[in-house]
Design an enzyme around this catalytic site. Structure first.
Site, PDB file in Angstrom:
ATOM      1  N   MET A 111      33.893 -51.206  14.380  1.00 14.38           N
ATOM      2  CA  MET A 111      32.852 -50.626  13.522  1.00 14.38           C
ATOM      3  C   MET A 111      31.476 -51.048  14.044  1.00 14.38           C
ATOM      4  O   MET A 111      30.594 -50.226  14.239  1.00 14.38           O
ATOM      5  CB  MET A 111      33.000 -51.152  12.082  1.00 14.38           C
ATOM      6  CG  MET A 111      34.315 -50.842  11.426  1.00 14.38           C
ATOM      7  SD  MET A 111      34.418 -51.631   9.789  1.00 14.38           S
ATOM      8  CE  MET A 111      35.763 -52.754  10.055  1.00 14.38           C
ATOM      9  N   GLU A 148      40.991 -56.484   3.989  1.00 13.83           N
ATOM     10  CA  GLU A 148      40.424 -57.290   5.075  1.00 13.83           C
ATOM     11  C   GLU A 148      39.707 -58.513   4.490  1.00 13.83           C
ATOM     12  O   GLU A 148      39.838 -59.635   4.984  1.00 13.83           O
ATOM     13  CB  GLU A 148      39.434 -56.432   5.890  1.00 13.83           C
ATOM     14  CG  GLU A 148      38.649 -57.233   6.916  1.00 13.83           C
ATOM     15  CD  GLU A 148      37.836 -56.380   7.887  1.00 13.83           C
ATOM     16  OE1 GLU A 148      37.944 -55.142   7.835  1.00 13.83           O
ATOM     17  OE2 GLU A 148      37.115 -56.970   8.710  1.00 13.83           O
ATOM     18  N   GLY A 154      32.268 -89.537   9.616  1.00 16.59           N
ATOM     19  CA  GLY A 154      31.293 -90.242  10.441  1.00 16.59           C
ATOM     20  C   GLY A 154      31.271 -89.662  11.859  1.00 16.59           C
ATOM     21  O   GLY A 154      31.498 -88.458  12.052  1.00 16.59           O
TER      22      GLY A 154
HETATM   23  C1  LIG Z   1      33.641 -63.527  15.721  1.00 15.50           C
HETATM   24  C2  LIG Z   1      33.315 -62.173  15.165  1.00 15.50           C
HETATM   25  C3  LIG Z   1      34.323 -61.216  15.073  1.00 15.50           C
HETATM   26  C4  LIG Z   1      34.043 -59.946  14.585  1.00 15.50           C
HETATM   27  N1  LIG Z   1      35.038 -58.982  14.598  1.00 15.50           N
HETATM   28  C5  LIG Z   1      34.698 -57.697  14.326  1.00 15.50           C
HETATM   29  C6  LIG Z   1      35.647 -56.642  14.502  1.00 15.50           C
HETATM   30  O1  LIG Z   1      36.813 -56.881  14.879  1.00 15.50           O
HETATM   31  N2  LIG Z   1      35.255 -55.360  14.286  1.00 15.50           N
HETATM   32  C7  LIG Z   1      33.988 -55.050  13.875  1.00 15.50           C
HETATM   33  O2  LIG Z   1      33.698 -53.884  13.702  1.00 15.50           O
HETATM   34  N3  LIG Z   1      33.056 -56.030  13.687  1.00 15.50           N
HETATM   35  C8  LIG Z   1      33.378 -57.333  13.907  1.00 15.50           C
HETATM   36  N4  LIG Z   1      32.430 -58.330  13.740  1.00 15.50           N
HETATM   37  C9  LIG Z   1      31.097 -57.971  13.312  1.00 15.50           C
HETATM   38  C10 LIG Z   1      30.721 -58.427  11.913  1.00 15.50           C
HETATM   39  O3  LIG Z   1      31.448 -57.707  10.944  1.00 15.50           O
HETATM   40  C11 LIG Z   1      29.197 -58.273  11.763  1.00 15.50           C
HETATM   41  O4  LIG Z   1      28.600 -59.258  12.610  1.00 15.50           O
HETATM   42  C12 LIG Z   1      28.721 -58.435  10.341  1.00 15.50           C
HETATM   43  O5  LIG Z   1      29.163 -57.358   9.537  1.00 15.50           O
HETATM   44  C13 LIG Z   1      27.188 -58.524  10.241  1.00 15.50           C
HETATM   45  O6  LIG Z   1      26.571 -57.506  10.976  1.00 15.50           O
HETATM   46  P1  LIG Z   1      25.390 -57.897  12.013  1.00 15.50           P
HETATM   47  O7  LIG Z   1      25.902 -58.955  12.908  1.00 15.50           O
HETATM   48  O8  LIG Z   1      24.921 -56.637  12.646  1.00 15.50           O
HETATM   49  O9  LIG Z   1      24.250 -58.507  11.144  1.00 15.50           O
HETATM   50  P2  LIG Z   1      23.088 -57.705  10.387  1.00 15.50           P
HETATM   51  O10 LIG Z   1      23.662 -56.580   9.632  1.00 15.50           O
HETATM   52  O11 LIG Z   1      22.013 -57.431  11.372  1.00 15.50           O
HETATM   53  O12 LIG Z   1      22.593 -58.814   9.357  1.00 15.50           O
HETATM   54  C14 LIG Z   1      21.725 -59.877   9.746  1.00 15.50           C
HETATM   55  C15 LIG Z   1      21.417 -60.689   8.475  1.00 15.50           C
HETATM   56  O13 LIG Z   1      20.755 -59.853   7.528  1.00 15.50           O
HETATM   57  C16 LIG Z   1      21.460 -59.859   6.313  1.00 15.50           C
HETATM   58  N5  LIG Z   1      21.359 -58.552   5.659  1.00 15.50           N
HETATM   59  C17 LIG Z   1      21.649 -57.336   6.168  1.00 15.50           C
HETATM   60  N6  LIG Z   1      21.499 -56.398   5.217  1.00 15.50           N
HETATM   61  C18 LIG Z   1      21.120 -57.037   4.101  1.00 15.50           C
HETATM   62  C19 LIG Z   1      20.813 -56.620   2.770  1.00 15.50           C
HETATM   63  N7  LIG Z   1      20.893 -55.340   2.383  1.00 15.50           N
HETATM   64  N8  LIG Z   1      20.455 -57.569   1.864  1.00 15.50           N
HETATM   65  C20 LIG Z   1      20.376 -58.856   2.214  1.00 15.50           C
HETATM   66  N9  LIG Z   1      20.667 -59.329   3.453  1.00 15.50           N
HETATM   67  C21 LIG Z   1      21.025 -58.413   4.368  1.00 15.50           C
HETATM   68  C22 LIG Z   1      22.883 -60.188   6.674  1.00 15.50           C
HETATM   69  O14 LIG Z   1      23.602 -60.700   5.562  1.00 15.50           O
HETATM   70  C23 LIG Z   1      22.677 -61.206   7.775  1.00 15.50           C
HETATM   71  O15 LIG Z   1      22.446 -62.463   7.223  1.00 15.50           O
HETATM   72  C24 LIG Z   1      32.726 -59.627  14.162  1.00 15.50           C
HETATM   73  C25 LIG Z   1      31.718 -60.601  14.219  1.00 15.50           C
HETATM   74  C26 LIG Z   1      31.992 -61.848  14.722  1.00 15.50           C
HETATM   75  C27 LIG Z   1      30.873 -62.850  14.822  1.00 15.50           C
END
Ligand SMILES: Cc1cc2nc3c(=O)[nH]c(=O)nc-3n(C[C@H](O)[C@H](O)[C@H](O)COP(=O)(O)OP(=O)(O)OC[C@H]3O[C@@H](n4cnc5c(N)ncnc54)[C@H](O)[C@@H]3O)c2cc1C
Length: 383
Positions: A129, A246, A343
Site C-alpha cells: 500500500m 491486521e 541498567g
Molecule cells: C518495518 C515496516 C514495515 C512495513 N510494512 C508495510 C507493508 O508490508 N505494506 C505497506 O503497505 N506498508 C508497510 N509499512 C508502512 C507503514 O504502514 C507506514 O509507514 C505507516 O502507515 C505510516 O505512513 P508514513 O510512513 O508515510 O508516515 P506519514 O503518513 O507521512 O506520517 C508521518 C507522521 O505524521 C502523522 N500523521 C499523518 N497524518 C496525520 C493526521 N491526519 N493526524 C495526525 N497525525 C498524522 C503520522 O501519525 C506520523 O507520525 C511498513 C513500515 C515499516 C516501518
C-alpha cells in the site's frame, strides 16, 4: 480465577502451540542471529513451516490449507513468534494480513493458481500500500493501473514492504480511476518475474533486522486482467474490511512481547542486587513493576476479547484501532522501562530486552500509526 488466566483457547490450540514451539526451537531460533546479519530469513523456513501446517491453516482444505478459519490459531502463532524474538519471519503478514484477501476475494481460478503454494510455503506473499510519498493518507496513492486490452499496465513505486525481497506474490494497491475518489482503487496480484517489476533496497532498519522490508518499483508491468483481486474500483473498501484483522495481529504481538519482557524483568529484579538488596525491593521499582503488570493484564483481557469478537465477525474498525494504538504504545513504554531496570545490561544486545527495545519501536507506526488510530476512534465518537 485470576484475571491473567486465559479463557480463549481449547485443547486444539494448546496442542498447536506446543507443536509450533517445537518448530521454532528446531527451525528458527538456531538460525535467527544469522538471518539478522543477512537481512532476511532463509526461504527453507517457509517451506518447512508449510510442511508442518503453519501456513494457510485458514485456507480451504481443497487447496492444501487447514480448513479452519479461527483467529485463535493466528494468535498462537503470533504470540509464540514474538516470545521467541523471531521478528524476522513474516508468517503473520502472510497468514493474518494477506490470507483473508486471497480467501475472500480471489476467483476459483486464482485460488487454484496461488493457494496450494501459499500453504506449502513456496509462494511467499506481501501487500503493498505505502509509497514514498504517502502512507497514512492512502487516498494519496499515485501508483496507477491502466487497462490495455487483456492487461492492466502498472506504474509506480512502493516502500517499506514487509517480505518485500522474498515475496513471490505482491498484492499491489493502485489507482484505476483518477476521477473516482475512494472508489478509484483496485488490488492486483503482481508475481515474481513479471517484466518491469523490480525490487529496490532491502531497507536498513532500527530493528527487526531479519525481516526483509523493501522498496518495489513497477515500470509498465503488464498485469493480466486475471490478476485483478476483488472488484475493480473497490480496492479501498477491501482494505478497510481487512485492516481490523491486521491491527489485531499487531496488538497480539504487543501483548505477547509485554508478557515476555515483563516476566524476564521481574526475574532480573529479583536476582540483581544493589545496596545489598534485590533491585526489585526498592519501592520505586516494585511500584513500577506493579503498574506494568496491571497494564499488561488489562491489555491481555482487551486483546483476547478482540480475538473473540473477530471470530464472531463483530470486531469493529474503531475497536480494532483502540486495541492497536493502546497496546503498542504500552508495549513501547513497557519495554523502555524494563530496559531501564536492567541498567547497563539492558543496553547490551545479548540481553533480549535490548532486542525487544529496537524490534518494538515500529509497532506504533505500521498497520496505521497511533495518530491515525486515534483519528478513527475519535471519528467514531462523532468528534
Ligand atoms: C518495518 C515496516 C514495515 C512495513 N510494512 C508495510 C507493508 O508490508 N505494506 C505497506 O503497505 N506498508 C508497510 N509499512 C508502512 C507503514 O504502514 C507506514 O509507514 C505507516 O502507515 C505510516 O505512513 P508514513 O510512513 O508515510 O508516515 P506519514 O503518513 O507521512 O506520517 C508521518 C507522521 O505524521 C502523522 N500523521 C499523518 N497524518 C496525520 C493526521 N491526519 N493526524 C495526525 N497525525 C498524522 C503520522 O501519525 C506520523 O507520525 C511498513 C513500515 C515499516 C516501518
Amino acid at each position: 480465577m485470576a484475571l491473567d488466566d486465559r479463557h480463549l483457547f481449547d485443547e486444539e490450540q494448546l496442542l498447536f502451540r506446543d507443536s509450533y514451539r517445537g518448530f521454532l526451537a528446531q527451525h528458527v531460533t538456531p538460525y535467527h542471529a544469522q538471518w539478522e546479519q543477512d537481512g532476511l530469513v532463509d526461504r527453507s523456513v517457509w517451506t518447512e513451516a508449510g510442511k508442518q501446517g503453519f501456513l494457510g491453516f485458514a485456507m480451504p482444505e481443497e487447496y492444501g490449507g487447514g480448513g479452519v478459519r479461527d483467529f485463535r490459531y493466528n494468535t498462537v502463532l503470533g504470540e509464540e513468534t514474538a516470545k521467541a524474538g523471531a521478528s524476522g519471519i513474516g508468517f503473520s503478514l502472510h497468514n493474518d494480513v494477506v490470507a483473508p484477501y486471497l480467501a475472500d476475494l480471489c476467483t476459483d481460478e486464482q485460488k487454484a493458481r496461488w493457494l496450494p503454494a501459499f500453504c506449502s510455503g513456496e509462494l511467499i506473499t506481501a501487500i503493498a500500500m505505502t509509497e514514498p510519498g504517502t502512507g497514512s493518507d492512502l487516498q494519496g496513492i499515485r501508483t496507477t493501473a491502466v487497462r490495455d486490452g487483456g492487461d492492466w499496465v502498472l506504474n509506480g513505486s512502493k516502500t517499506f514492504i514487509t517480505n518485500g525481497i522474498n515475496a513471490d506474490l505482491v498484492l499491489v494497491v493502485a489507482r484505476t480511476d483518477p476521477d473516482a475518489g475512494s472508489a478509484g482503487f483496485s488490488l492486483f496480484g503482481v508475481e515474481r518475474g513479471m517484466p518491469g517489476f523490480e525490487r529496490g533496497r532491502n531497507l536498513d532498519k532500527v530493528g527487526m533486522h531479519a525481516q526483509d522490508t523493501a522498496e518495489l518499483s513497477f515500470t509498465d508491468v503488464r498485469v493480466p486482467a486475471a490478476n485483478l483481486i476483488g472488484t475493480e474500483g473497490q480496492g479501498f473498501f477491501h482494505l478497510m474490511n481487512n485492516l481490523p484483522q491486521e491491527r489485531l495481529s499487531i496488538a497480539v504481538v504487543a501483548v505477547a512481547v509485554m508478557e515476555q519482557v515483563l516476566a524476564e524483568t521481574v526475574q532480573y529484579c529479583q536476582d540483581r542486587k544493589a545496596f545489598g538488596k534485590p533491585i526489585g525491593s526498592f519501592q520505586h521499582n516494585r511500584f513500577l513493576l506493579a503498574e506494568l503488570a496491571t497494564e499488561t493484564t488489562a491489555a491481555r483481557i482487551l486483546v483476547d476479547r478482540c480475538v473473540t469478537e473477530l471470530n464472531a465477525g463483530t470486531l469493529t474498525i474503531p475497536d480494532a484501532a483502540k486495541a492497536k494504538w493502546w497496546t503498542t504504545e504500552l508495549q513501547v513504554r513497557l519495554v523502555d522501562r524494563c530496559l531501564q531496570l536492567h541498567g547497563g545490561y539492558g543496553f547490551m544486545n545479548e540481553f533480549s530486552v535490548a532486542k525487544a527495545f529496537t524490534d518494538s519501536r515500529v509497532q506504533t507506526i505500521y498497520g496505521g500509526t497511533t495518530e491515525i488510530m486515534k483519528e478513527i476512534v475519535g471519528r467514531s465518537l462523532g468528534v
